[in-house]
Design a protein around this motif. Structure first.
Motif, short mmCIF file in Angstrom:
data_model
loop_
_atom_site.label_atom_id
_atom_site.label_comp_id
_atom_site.label_asym_id
_atom_site.label_seq_id
_atom_site.Cartn_x
_atom_site.Cartn_y
_atom_site.Cartn_z
N LYS A 134 4.26 6.09 -5.26
CA LYS A 134 4.32 6.28 -6.70
C LYS A 134 3.17 7.14 -7.23
CE LYS A 134 6.86 2.02 -7.69
NZ LYS A 134 8.00 2.72 -8.31
N GLY A 135 2.37 7.67 -6.32
CA GLY A 135 1.28 8.55 -6.71
C GLY A 135 0.06 7.83 -7.23
N GLU A 136 -0.08 6.57 -6.90
CA GLU A 136 -1.20 5.78 -7.40
C GLU A 136 -2.36 5.76 -6.40
OE1 GLU A 136 0.41 1.93 -8.16
OE2 GLU A 136 1.86 2.65 -9.63
N TYR B 276 0.84 -1.20 0.00
CA TYR B 276 0.00 0.00 0.00
C TYR B 276 0.88 1.25 0.00
CZ TYR B 276 -3.75 3.20 1.34
OH TYR B 276 -4.65 4.24 1.37
N ALA B 277 1.87 1.27 0.89
CA ALA B 277 2.78 2.42 0.95
C ALA B 277 3.59 2.55 -0.33
CB ALA B 277 3.71 2.27 2.16
N TYR B 278 4.00 1.44 -0.89
CA TYR B 278 4.77 1.41 -2.14
C TYR B 278 3.99 2.08 -3.27
CZ TYR B 278 7.13 -0.80 -6.19
OH TYR B 278 7.78 -1.05 -7.38
N CYS B 279 2.71 1.73 -3.40
CA CYS B 279 1.88 2.30 -4.46
C CYS B 279 1.59 3.77 -4.21
CB CYS B 279 0.57 1.52 -4.57
SG CYS B 279 0.74 -0.19 -5.14
N ARG B 280 1.34 4.12 -2.96
CA ARG B 280 1.06 5.51 -2.63
C ARG B 280 2.26 6.40 -2.93
NH1 ARG B 280 -3.26 6.82 0.76
NH2 ARG B 280 -2.49 8.94 0.44
#
Length: 223
Positions: free
Chosen positions: A20-22, A14-18
């Motif tokens: 990246k602005g997703e 979740y943090a990884y995607c966030r």
């Protein structure tokens, strides 16, 4: 019930995607009865088109080889695996499916997430496998579900019916340690309730005794 390792992968992803602005949300039901994807992310590209990514989180060989449907319907699709599992199943992963490898921190309390992700295998682009408007609607629906959960948590127990609370507390058997530390919340709830009932009875008894003594005093004065 999700294992601690699954929850660690989920939180880290979740943090990884966030980062990246997703836009990202867990457990999204796919259109056309294509299952439930563990995590779905959406990225807005410079040309205002959407880029969809689907992630399936696996923590064991049995989990990886489960006959459950894999909802790899996005433009890019990934397995998210602990390193040890990736080494065991690498040859079984289809060519077009990417892999993000999870590494846990030795001291997770010193970091904002339990671990970090590195690319073990790149995903190949594929055409979206479902209607994009339908997929967008399902993403929004899942986000609304999570907002609803957050609002219930913020408002506290008053939003739940008594029978719901009782059933949930009763479900938590001694081996179900929700937050760690060996706490059984059902037993603690019962103990607290009994303590409260005992204190209430003590207060009531004291009030009756005081009223009785007052009555005796008045009778004596009347004599």
């Amino acid at each position: 019930m999700k294992t601690p390792l699954t929850l660690a992968l989920e939180e880290t992803l979740y943090a990884y995607c966030r980062e990246k602005g997703e836009v990202v949300v867990e457990e999204v039901v796919m259109p056309d009865d294509l299952g439930i994807v563990d995590t779905l992310s959406l990225r807005l590209l410079p040309d205002d088109s959407y880029e969809w990514r689907c992630f399936e989180l696996k923590v064991s060989k049995g989990d990886f080889r489960s006959p459950a449907k894999l909802s790899f319907v996005g433009h890019y699709n990934y397995f998210v695996l602990p390193e040890a599992l990736y080494l065991q199943v690498a040859e079984e992963i289809p060519e077009h499916i990417g892999v993000l490898v999870y590494h846990g921190y030795a001291n997770p309390e010193e970091h904002s997430t339990p671990g970090y992700l590195v690319s073990g295998k790149k995903a190949r682009y594929q055409e979206l496998q479902v209607n994009e408007r339908a997929l967008l609607y399902h993403l929004i629906t899942s986000q609304a579900r999570e907002v609803g959960k957050a609002k219930q948590t913020e408002r506290g127990l008053r939003v739940f019916a008594t029978d719901q609370l009782y059933k949930e507390l009763k479900r938590r058997q001694p081996e179900y340690d929700l937050y760690g530390g060996g706490v059984n919340y059902y037993d603690r709830f019962l103990a607290d309730t009994q303590d409260q009932a005992t204190e209430a009875l003590k207060e009531e008894l004291t009030a009756y005794q005081e009223a009785y003594q007052d009555l005796l005093l008045r009778l004596e004065e009347g004599e």
